[in-house]
Design an enzyme around this catalytic site. Structure first.
Site, PDB file in Angstrom:
ATOM      1  N   GLY A  58       1.549  14.444  -5.050  1.00 38.23           N
ATOM      2  CA  GLY A  58       1.441  15.731  -4.377  1.00 38.23           C
ATOM      3  C   GLY A  58       0.032  15.947  -3.824  1.00 38.23           C
ATOM      4  O   GLY A  58      -0.268  15.463  -2.739  1.00 38.23           O
TER       5      GLY A  58
ATOM      6  N   SER B  89       1.361   7.707  -5.404  1.00 38.04           N
ATOM      7  CA  SER B  89       0.758   8.692  -4.507  1.00 38.04           C
ATOM      8  C   SER B  89      -0.438   9.363  -5.189  1.00 38.04           C
ATOM      9  O   SER B  89      -1.372   8.675  -5.625  1.00 38.04           O
ATOM     10  CB  SER B  89       1.825   9.707  -4.084  1.00 38.04           C
ATOM     11  N   TYR B  90      -0.418  10.697  -5.333  1.00 40.83           N
ATOM     12  CA  TYR B  90      -1.555  11.372  -5.954  1.00 40.83           C
ATOM     13  C   TYR B  90      -1.650  11.093  -7.460  1.00 40.83           C
ATOM     14  O   TYR B  90      -2.639  11.464  -8.097  1.00 40.83           O
ATOM     15  CB  TYR B  90      -1.497  12.880  -5.699  1.00 40.83           C
TER      16      TYR B  90
ATOM     17  N   ASP C  32       4.495   1.686   4.108  1.00 44.34           N
ATOM     18  CA  ASP C  32       4.082   3.078   3.927  1.00 44.34           C
ATOM     19  C   ASP C  32       2.919   3.399   4.848  1.00 44.34           C
ATOM     20  O   ASP C  32       1.896   2.712   4.829  1.00 44.34           O
ATOM     21  CB  ASP C  32       3.659   3.295   2.467  1.00 44.34           C
TER      22      ASP C  32
ATOM     23  N   HIS D 214       6.593   4.292   0.826  1.00 40.73           N
ATOM     24  CA  HIS D 214       5.733   5.002  -0.116  1.00 40.73           C
ATOM     25  C   HIS D 214       6.330   5.037  -1.520  1.00 40.73           C
ATOM     26  O   HIS D 214       5.616   4.868  -2.505  1.00 40.73           O
ATOM     27  CB  HIS D 214       5.520   6.428   0.406  1.00 40.73           C
TER      28      HIS D 214
END
Length: 479
Positions: free
Chosen positions: A97, A194-195, A399, A451
């Site tokens: 996020g 991701s985050y 990605d 991703h």
């Protein structure tokens, strides 16, 4: 028969003492039950999940309080390993996020055992490549304000950052192990995408630093398509887009000229980045070569994707409102199905979720979370590599959001010695990707994956996690 006043007084005192004793014993029994792990586990066991196919393993869901003063509680969903859970490690999965749900993405669309289907009735499909084939699998919605996790102090949402998230997640682990003490001695790993390139190293560091206070048997972490260094992430974002024919020569050279990603972004640079992002209104930034979801039913709640904000530049994009034929083997609208499924009252009841009756629907991402974060995780990663933790970083190579180019730039900054450079690994007879073996760190690419690697390459991703947990290099030859 008449009794003296002193006798009556003694009887009253005896009865009072007896009642106090009984009350104390009852209260003690209640406290015992409240702290009885088996009772708590039974209360959290999921037994009648709508649409669930039959399985032999148990799973549990519920809340763990991480801050009593503020009333912060994090929601989890835990799946025992499909076979011999007593012998398998424990793996925690975190999505990114910041502000996106590990239940909505990781559990129900990527690597969990049950995937919601496009159906008028609740229906779950079993995922044969679920990661609980390899480990006992724990999903956590973190921080508070994400998914079903909540706080009774609304100001908390405005003050979230990496540090608070790490501390809350650490407190979750401490209290979760009290509820499931049979897993306290298991080898423990953290993974995410991701985050979670911030979440996983920072939580690992906290566990590592506090190992003498509360021993957790942490062995390592693995992160995919991970935001780990702002400058590298942003430079790689643009270089990858140009190299993959997403943007023009003119825009690429203008961004190179006007944007210095090691400093604050200028107004002219922001204008150019807006032009750059416009292309991702028509193609999927997170998977360049697969169709976007173009369903009439797509909602803004379910179409949000994990993102890592680039200094104020918007990164979440809505989907067009037209129909499109979906190719066989891949459905870009899976988030729509999980959105509908997780908002069903009977599903929430079965998962022991939404106990506070929040006033808004469950959604994949909370876009109202404010965030402050350090610009780079490389110092933390370097520290944990030096401390002997197993560290793997992987990258789906289609990605465009946190591309393989960004990760390669970031790893170059670490300055680790390369022991084995850019060699292929195999998924049966085909090349699954490439790897670089650094001194203390493994970097792996997954060919043709976007991703969310398990979505696009489920078999390769299971192979990846199996080898990570076993501390073995991926197959060097066809098999």
């Amino acid at each position: 028969m008449a009794f003296s006043s002193s006798f009556r007084l003694n009887i009253l005192l005896y009865l009072l003492a007896f009642s106090i004793c009984c009350a104390t014993q009852i209260q003690g029994a209640r406290l015992h039950h409240r702290h009885d792990p088996l009772r708590q586990q039974k209360a959290d066991q999921v037994t009648e999940l709508p649409g669930q196919p039959p399985v032999s393993f148990k799973h549990y869901a519920g809340y763990v309080t991480v801050n009593h003063t503020h009333g912060r509680a994090l929601f989890y969903w835990f799946f025992e390993a499909t076979n011999n859970p007593q012998d398998k490690p424990l793996l925690l999965w975190l999505n990114g996020g910041p502000g996106c749900s590990s239940i909505g993405y990781g559990a129900t669309e990527e690597l969990g055992p049950f995937f919601p289907q496009n159906s008028t009735e609740p229906k779950l499909k079993f995922n044969p490549y679920t990661w609980n084939n390899a480990a006992n699998l724990l999903f956590l919605e973190s921080p508070v304000g994400v998914g079903f996790s909540y706080t009774n102090t609304s100001q908390d949402i405005e003050e979230l950052d990496d540090k608070i998230t790490a501390v809350d997640s650490y407190n979750f682990l401490i209290n979760w192990f009290k509820r499931f003490p049979q897993y306290k001695s298991h080898d423990f790993y953290i993974s995410g995408e991701s985050y979670a390139g911030h979440y996983a190293p920072q939580l690992s560091e906290l566990v590592f630093d506090r190992s003498k206070e509360n021993h957790i048997n942490l062995k390592g972490f693995m992160i995919g398509n991970a935001a780990i260094d702002d400058e590298s992430d942003q430079k790689g974002l643009i270089d990858y887009a140009w190299d993959h024919a997403v943007i023009s020569d003119r825009l690429y050279h203008d961004i190179q000229k006007e944007c210095d990603f090691s400093q604050n972004i200028s107004e002219q640079c922001n204008t150019l980045l807006e032009e750059y992002y416009n292309v991702y209104n028509i193609i999927d930034m997170y998977s360049l070569y697969t169709p976007m979801c173009l369903s009439n039913t797509s909602s803004s709640s379910s179409s949000s994707r994990q993102s890592h904000t680039i200094q104020g530049t918007p990164t979440l994009f809505s989907r067009a409102d037209v129909r499109h034929k979906r190719p066989a083997g891949y459905d870009p609208c899976t988030s729509d199905y999980s959105y509908v499924y997780l908002n069903r009252p009977d599903v929430q009841k079965a998962l022991h979720a939404n106990v506070t009756k929040i006033s808004y629907p469950w959604s994949h991402c909370n876009n109202n979370i404010f965030w402050n974060a350090p610009p780079s995780m490389l110092p933390v990663i370097g520290k944990l590599v030096a401390g002997g933790l197993r560290v793997w970083i992987y990258s789906g190579d289609t990605d465009g959001r946190i591309p393989v180019t960004s990760t390669r730039y970031a790893l170059r900054k670490l300055g680790l010695k390369i022991n084995e450079d850019w060699t292929p690994w195999y998924n049966k007879k085909q090349v699954g990707g490439w790897r670089v073996v650094y001194d203390g760190l493994m970097f792996v690419t997954i060919r043709g994956a976007g991703h969310e690697v398990p979505v696009f390459a489920p078999r390769q991703s299971l192979l990846l996690v199996e080898h990570f947990l076993a501390n073995r290099k991926l197959p060097s030859k066809p098999f």
